[in-house]
Design a protein around this motif. Structure first.
Motif, PDB file in Angstrom:
ATOM      1  N   TYR A  65       0.934  -1.222   0.079  1.00 30.03           N
ATOM      2  CA  TYR A  65       0.039   0.053   0.063  1.00 30.03           C
ATOM      3  C   TYR A  65       0.658   1.285  -0.181  1.00 30.03           C
ATOM      4  CZ  TYR A  65      -3.958  -3.057   1.070  1.00 30.03           C
ATOM      5  OH  TYR A  65      -4.744  -3.878   1.021  1.00 30.03           O
ATOM      6  N   VAL A  66       1.966   1.122   0.747  1.00 28.82           N
ATOM      7  CA  VAL A  66       2.751   2.563   0.866  1.00 28.82           C
ATOM      8  C   VAL A  66       3.491   2.637  -0.514  1.00 28.82           C
ATOM      9  CG1 VAL A  66       4.848   3.512   1.833  1.00 28.82           C
ATOM     10  CG2 VAL A  66       3.187   2.539   3.445  1.00 28.82           C
ATOM     11  N   LEU A  81       7.488  -2.170 -10.378  1.00 33.29           N
ATOM     12  CA  LEU A  81       6.906  -2.557  -9.057  1.00 33.29           C
ATOM     13  C   LEU A  81       6.623  -3.942  -9.007  1.00 33.29           C
ATOM     14  CD1 LEU A  81       4.774   0.585  -7.991  1.00 33.29           C
ATOM     15  CD2 LEU A  81       7.220   0.234  -7.678  1.00 33.29           C
ATOM     16  N   LEU A  82       5.840  -4.374 -10.052  1.00 34.71           N
ATOM     17  CA  LEU A  82       5.401  -5.815 -10.034  1.00 34.71           C
ATOM     18  C   LEU A  82       6.598  -7.133 -10.293  1.00 34.71           C
ATOM     19  CD1 LEU A  82       1.879  -5.470 -11.739  1.00 34.71           C
ATOM     20  CD2 LEU A  82       2.299  -5.932  -9.588  1.00 34.71           C
ATOM     21  N   THR A  83       7.862  -6.258 -10.606  1.00 30.33           N
ATOM     22  CA  THR A  83       8.996  -7.255 -10.734  1.00 30.33           C
ATOM     23  C   THR A  83       9.878  -7.320  -9.465  1.00 30.33           C
ATOM     24  OG1 THR A  83      10.462  -5.457 -11.427  1.00 30.33           O
ATOM     25  CG2 THR A  83       8.834  -6.529 -13.130  1.00 30.33           C
ATOM     26  N   GLU A 127       3.546 -10.964   0.450  1.00 31.98           N
ATOM     27  CA  GLU A 127       2.644 -10.296   0.913  1.00 31.98           C
ATOM     28  C   GLU A 127       2.171  -9.063   0.471  1.00 31.98           C
ATOM     29  OE1 GLU A 127       3.376 -10.277   5.227  1.00 31.98           O
ATOM     30  OE2 GLU A 127       3.578 -12.403   5.202  1.00 31.98           O
ATOM     31  N   ARG A 128       3.223  -8.188   0.168  1.00 34.08           N
ATOM     32  CA  ARG A 128       2.873  -6.950  -0.221  1.00 34.08           C
ATOM     33  C   ARG A 128       2.908  -6.900  -1.851  1.00 34.08           C
ATOM     34  NH1 ARG A 128       6.245  -2.348   3.276  1.00 34.08           N
ATOM     35  NH2 ARG A 128       6.152  -3.194   5.160  1.00 34.08           N
ATOM     36  N   HIS A 129       3.164  -7.844  -2.416  1.00 35.54           N
ATOM     37  CA  HIS A 129       3.317  -8.010  -3.816  1.00 35.54           C
ATOM     38  C   HIS A 129       1.649  -8.146  -4.344  1.00 35.54           C
ATOM     39  CE1 HIS A 129       4.020  -8.930  -7.977  1.00 35.54           C
ATOM     40  NE2 HIS A 129       3.476 -10.206  -7.959  1.00 35.54           N
ATOM     41  N   GLU A 130       1.077  -9.027  -3.401  1.00 35.56           N
ATOM     42  CA  GLU A 130      -0.254  -9.526  -3.586  1.00 35.56           C
ATOM     43  C   GLU A 130      -1.239  -8.311  -3.621  1.00 35.56           C
ATOM     44  OE1 GLU A 130      -1.527 -12.268  -0.791  1.00 35.56           O
ATOM     45  OE2 GLU A 130      -0.035 -14.135  -1.778  1.00 35.56           O
ATOM     46  N   LYS A 131      -0.861  -7.070  -2.649  1.00 37.59           N
ATOM     47  CA  LYS A 131      -1.554  -5.910  -2.650  1.00 37.59           C
ATOM     48  C   LYS A 131      -1.446  -5.140  -3.786  1.00 37.59           C
ATOM     49  CE  LYS A 131      -1.268  -5.844   2.276  1.00 37.59           C
ATOM     50  NZ  LYS A 131      -0.477  -6.907   2.548  1.00 37.59           N
ATOM     51  N   LEU A 132      -0.097  -5.151  -4.184  1.00 38.88           N
ATOM     52  CA  LEU A 132       0.243  -4.486  -5.761  1.00 38.88           C
ATOM     53  C   LEU A 132      -0.573  -4.830  -6.923  1.00 38.88           C
ATOM     54  CD1 LEU A 132       4.049  -3.973  -6.202  1.00 38.88           C
ATOM     55  CD2 LEU A 132       2.564  -2.129  -5.530  1.00 38.88           C
ATOM     56  N   GLN A 133      -0.629  -6.407  -6.914  1.00 37.94           N
ATOM     57  CA  GLN A 133      -1.466  -7.019  -7.942  1.00 37.94           C
ATOM     58  C   GLN A 133      -2.675  -6.895  -8.009  1.00 37.94           C
ATOM     59  OE1 GLN A 133       0.283  -8.909 -10.814  1.00 37.94           O
ATOM     60  NE2 GLN A 133      -1.638  -8.086 -11.540  1.00 37.94           N
ATOM     61  N   GLU A 134      -3.444  -6.855  -6.609  1.00 37.64           N
ATOM     62  CA  GLU A 134      -4.702  -6.412  -6.717  1.00 37.64           C
ATOM     63  C   GLU A 134      -5.137  -5.172  -7.264  1.00 37.64           C
ATOM     64  OE1 GLU A 134      -8.404  -6.720  -3.188  1.00 37.64           O
ATOM     65  OE2 GLU A 134      -6.166  -6.954  -2.510  1.00 37.64           O
ATOM     66  N   MET A 151      -7.773  -1.617 -10.721  1.00 37.54           N
ATOM     67  CA  MET A 151      -7.783  -0.318 -11.641  1.00 37.54           C
ATOM     68  C   MET A 151      -7.974  -0.586 -13.034  1.00 37.54           C
ATOM     69  SD  MET A 151      -5.184   3.001 -11.110  1.00 37.54           S
ATOM     70  CE  MET A 151      -5.526   4.498 -12.006  1.00 37.54           C
ATOM     71  N   LEU A 152      -7.341  -1.400 -13.619  1.00 34.47           N
ATOM     72  CA  LEU A 152      -7.406  -1.735 -14.901  1.00 34.47           C
ATOM     73  C   LEU A 152      -8.892  -2.024 -15.095  1.00 34.47           C
ATOM     74  CD1 LEU A 152      -4.002  -3.806 -15.986  1.00 34.47           C
ATOM     75  CD2 LEU A 152      -5.091  -1.476 -16.698  1.00 34.47           C
ATOM     76  N   ALA A 153      -9.654  -2.633 -14.266  1.00 34.16           N
ATOM     77  CA  ALA A 153     -11.046  -3.130 -14.428  1.00 34.16           C
ATOM     78  C   ALA A 153     -12.017  -1.839 -14.533  1.00 34.16           C
ATOM     79  CB  ALA A 153     -11.175  -3.980 -13.482  1.00 34.16           C
TER      80      ALA A 153
END
Length: 215
Positions: A135-136, A179-181, A197-204, A209-211
């Motif tokens: 999130y940060v 970021l996703l890499t 754990e934080r990567h999952e938040k990024l991906q979500e 947002m794309l949706a």
């Protein structure tokens, strides 16, 4: 007071205070140092390493700030490492400990593309990159994009499928471009676990947002 969050090295904070980043860049300010320090302590508690060296490295890792869009960006960490050597010599630190701090700072930066040569360097790199994801990390991404004058996303193709990702122009492009890499590059087992754990938040967030902006 902010130095209290660096206990038991709050005196080191005061000794290095003149080298710490200003509030001009909210993505690399004292709050960033606090978060990186908290991350470093969590990792060090499991992985080991010299906590005083980590404290110095965290405090000084952004002591020379270069804008994200500057051609000198890849030199920022090396310049900060040089400044750290000067600062710690004035405090009469032993040379071998100065070398570890400087090496950790020089290798922490994604832009520098260097592999850490010490455990403390690996922990600093992991701790700093944890603050770029989750999130940060999302907040820092859009804050920095706003400072650079970037648009939120490409109006015709928000997801870069038939074009190259351009995160200097579009904030959302920073997710697939960088970021996703980041999750794949963590050095310590504890850092990797926290990164996942934080990567999952990024991906979500990115998927969501794309949706939302899909035509």
């Amino acid at each position: 007071m902010i130095q209290e969050s660096f206990r038991p090295y709050d005196q080191l904070f005061l000794q290095l205070e003149s080298y710490l980043p200003s509030a001009e860049d909210g993505a690399h300010d004292l709050s960033h140092l606090q978060r990186v320090w908290q991350n470093a302590k969590v990792i060090q508690a499991v992985e080991g390493g010299d906590l005083e060296i980590l404290a110095a490295a965290v405090l000084l890792h952004d002591c020379v700030q270069v804008p994200k869009d500057s051609p000198l960006r890849s030199r920022a960490a090396a310049l900060a490492a040089d400044q750290a050597r000067t600062a710690l010599k004035l405090l009469q630190w032993q040379q071998d400990r100065i070398d570890i701090v400087a090496g950790a700072i020089e290798s922490h930066s994604y832009s520098a593309g260097l592999t850490p040569t010490s455990l403390e360097g690996s922990i600093l790199q992991d701790a700093d990159r944890l603050d770029a994801i989750g999130y940060v990390g999302i907040a820092r991404c859009f804050y920095t994009a706003g400072r650079m004058g970037s648009a939120l996303y490409h109006p015709n193709q928000p997801e870069p499928i038939d074009r190259l990702a351009d995160d200097k122009c579009f904030a959302l492009d920073h997710f697939p471009k960088k970021l996703l890499t980041l999750c794949k590059g963590f050095r310590t087992p504890t850092g990797k676990r926290l990164a996942e754990e934080r990567h999952e938040k990024l991906q979500e967030f990115y998927t969501g947002m794309l949706a939302e902006i899909a035509p």
